[in-house]
Design an enzyme around this catalytic site. Sequence first.
Site, PDB file in Angstrom:
ATOM      1  N   SER A  16       5.855   9.327  -3.204  1.00 18.73           N
ATOM      2  CA  SER A  16       4.574   9.987  -2.968  1.00 18.73           C
ATOM      3  C   SER A  16       4.096  10.579  -4.286  1.00 18.73           C
ATOM      4  CB  SER A  16       4.751  11.106  -1.934  1.00 18.73           C
ATOM      5  OG  SER A  16       3.614  11.945  -1.871  1.00 18.73           O
ATOM      6  N   TYR A  29       9.814  18.822   1.392  1.00 11.47           N
ATOM      7  CA  TYR A  29       9.255  17.468   1.380  1.00 11.47           C
ATOM      8  C   TYR A  29       8.962  17.010  -0.049  1.00 11.47           C
ATOM      9  CZ  TYR A  29       5.983  13.617   1.856  1.00 11.47           C
ATOM     10  OH  TYR A  29       5.360  12.403   1.721  1.00 11.47           O
TER      11      TYR A  29
END
Length: 266
Positions: free
Chosen positions: A144, A157
């Site tokens: 990401s 995360y």
Amino acid sequence: MSEGKRQKTALITGASSGIGYQLAHIFARNHYNLVLVDKKEEKLNEMAEEFPQKFGIFVKNLVKDLSIPTSPVEIFDELQQASIVVDVLVNNAGFGTYGVFAETDLNAELKMLQVNIVTLTHLTKLFLKPMVAQGYGKILNVASVAAFQPGPLMAVYFATKAYVLSFSEAIANELEGSGVTVTALCPGPTATAFQQSAAMEDSKISSVNRMMDTERVARIGYSSLMANKTVVVPGLRNKILAESVRFTPRKLVTKVVKSMHELKKN
């Protein structure tokens, strides 16, 4: 049969929705047999019925909860017993949690660490050795843009995605000349169920209407994998974001990211 003649097989985790589902479509259109891994059995069954008829390929479903530590070995062993050779491993499965770390749910975060980091690493370890032995293979790890900076309100995360990026780049270097390549796909905000599952629908970043669609992200990921790229960031805005943090004071970057993740004011 030689690698050029044998119909290749791609294993995709988190295959029932989002980027994983779109990647499954793309691999199927390109005549790959598929091993689809997800805990959503009904959706996998639909895909296993549709894809062979539509694309003329073989599909094997493995219904697994990847937060369970034994899942990677179970997957590997089942495919070994079925004599299925995995040529492409797509570590797509992952999820996030949202909130102040001191107050977020520990069990959810431990499961996230298991799926986003441990299972990804374990599957890579298991399937990499046979790839190296046959002199061919590709691994796509879905990271990401979160990998490039700290993420207040999504601290764990963001840290998991930083691991995925670092891990992918390192082993890509180790594998040079082996016939096996590793690609880290680093999408920005994407129109999936991620925001809902992370309970962050009311955050500022989730209200941005310029999220990329999953099909475009998957296409970029697939083409980059086939081109043997190591790191790919889909979208110009995301590329600028990933690059700009290198030249911005870390404390400022962290503050900006936090402001993006804060809840919208009524």
